[in-house]
Design a protein around this motif. Structure first.
Motif, PDB file in Angstrom:
ATOM      1  N   PRO A 161      80.535  38.035  22.894  1.00 40.16           N
ATOM      2  CA  PRO A 161      81.721  38.387  23.695  1.00 40.16           C
ATOM      3  C   PRO A 161      81.785  37.626  25.019  1.00 40.16           C
ATOM      4  CG  PRO A 161      80.706  40.357  22.815  1.00 40.16           C
ATOM      5  CD  PRO A 161      79.779  39.225  22.480  1.00 40.16           C
ATOM      6  N   ARG A 202      90.637  41.513  19.333  1.00 39.72           N
ATOM      7  CA  ARG A 202      89.972  40.498  20.152  1.00 39.72           C
ATOM      8  C   ARG A 202      89.542  41.048  21.522  1.00 39.72           C
ATOM      9  NH1 ARG A 202      88.199  35.526  17.898  1.00 39.72           N
ATOM     10  NH2 ARG A 202      89.413  35.297  15.985  1.00 39.72           N
ATOM     11  N   ARG A 234      85.151  38.886  20.738  1.00 43.55           N
ATOM     12  CA  ARG A 234      86.022  39.667  21.607  1.00 43.55           C
ATOM     13  C   ARG A 234      85.897  39.250  23.071  1.00 43.55           C
ATOM     14  NH1 ARG A 234      87.849  44.909  19.291  1.00 43.55           N
ATOM     15  NH2 ARG A 234      87.109  45.003  17.132  1.00 43.55           N
TER      16      ARG A 234
END
Length: 355
Positions: A161, A202, A234
């Motif tokens: 992420p 996302r 994400r």
């Protein structure tokens, strides 16, 4: 004998991958990793004539003497943290034609091309550092920056992420144009622009982390953060602001419900989950305690070019040892603007590792 050899090979393999730092287990939680990111990630260096003029007027402005490669290049290098400064400009044109260009011309120099596509005339949130004097940016529009990040993400499926802090800037500076204020409506526009580019699949949002708990803070203290396997590909956004703007933002999102942005609230507040504590020297013990409790923390390895000019790694070492999950720097690569070997990277040659 064959079985023993197999076991030995397995042990060696486990030792190698657990210590290399280049492969992080997806079965650890988001708050159990440590990443290096950039500070004011969008920034292009102030052109030399203008920088020299500013230094002559005020030598302390040497703290502005840094630059970054493009957002995509930073992510390709391995950075997983970014910082964006946004200015409110719902009608467009408020920040066009910065005074710094005229200063360069007054010095009998030719300014570098700027905003050739006239992005600053368009409505929407703008990205740059300081109105009038430090206005060059790899992406002048927040929407364009977000689209670049989404494109990179789609081309790099499986990535850790990306954690992005956002400053909502409206501070007045003498002899510069007055910024438009970040009211509750203006702060809400940050969420709006992010959601125009990224869908929920996302994003890491407060709702996602809260789950079935009553508050976000209860969730991170009792249940912790999601597994990395659950949040690959994400983006997580944090509003890096004080009480006034944070409270304005929360008027639109009570208890952070429906919000895109996490907020920098002190522990004990129902919205507390991610803290901004920029000085790991002064706040070392507090950062350690917060991390141990389950909060996530962003801190800084350097500031105002000081550490880079002095090749001083003390602050970076403290940042690492504090356990802060996000450490930002202006020097993931050594400076090209002054002589220095200072470079912030983990010992494993990577910009991310588990803890």
């Amino acid at each position: 004998m064959k079985a023993l050899s197999t076991v030995l090979l397995l042990i060696i393999s486990i030792m190698f991958f657990s210590n290399s730092g280049h492969k992080i287990s997806e079965e650890i939680k988001l708050n159990h990793i440590q990443i290096i990111g950039s500070h004011n990630s969008y920034k292009i260096a102030i052109e030399r004539p203008l920088m020299d003029y500013l230094l002559k007027e005020n030598p302390t402005l040497s703290g502005l003497e840094y630059e970054h490669i493009s957002l995509s290049e930073q992510l390709n290098l391995g950075l997983r943290g970014l910082e964006l400064d946004v200015f409110y400009d719902p009608e467009g044109g408020h920040y066009a034609d910065p005074k710094g260009l005229d200063i360069v011309k007054s010095l009998d120099a030719e300014p570098q091309p700027f905003d050739v596509e006239q992005k600053l005339q368009l409505p929407g949130l703008k990205i740059f550092h300081v109105q009038e004097i430090d206005f060059r940016s790899h992406q002048l529009l927040l929407k364009d920056a977000l689209k670049e990040l989404k494109k990179w993400s789609q081309a790099n499926e499986g990535h850790t992420p990306i954690i992005i802090t956002i400053n909502a800037k409206d501070g007045e500076i003498p002899n510069t144009r007055k910024p438009l204020l970040f009211t509750a409506e203006a702060l809400h526009s940050i969420d709006t622009e992010i959601r125009e580019v990224f869908d929920d699949e996302r994003l890491i949002t407060p709702d996602m982390v809260r789950g079935n708990f009553e508050t976000l803070e209860q969730a991170v203290l009792a249940n912790g953060w999601p597994l990395l396997s659950e949040v690959k590909n994400r983006f997580m956004f944090i509003l890096d602001e004080g009480e006034e703007k944070t409270n304005e933002y929360l008027t639109r999102f009570p208890n952070s419900k429906g919000a895109v942005l996490f907020v920098n609230k002190e522990e004990g507040n129902p919205n507390a989950a991610f803290r901004i504590m920029n000085d790991p020297m002064e706040n070392f013990e507090k950062i350690k305690n917060l991390v141990a409790l389950g909060y996530m923390v962003r801190t800084r390895a350097d500031a105002d070019t000081k550490e880079a000019r002095e090749n001083d790694y003390n602050r970076f070492e403290k940042a690492k040892a504090s356990g802060a999950q996000v450490i930002t720097t202006d020097y993931y690569l050594p400076s090209k603007l002054f002589k220095s070997d200072y470079k912030v990277i983990f010992e494993n040659g990577s910009y991310e590792r588990d803890m």
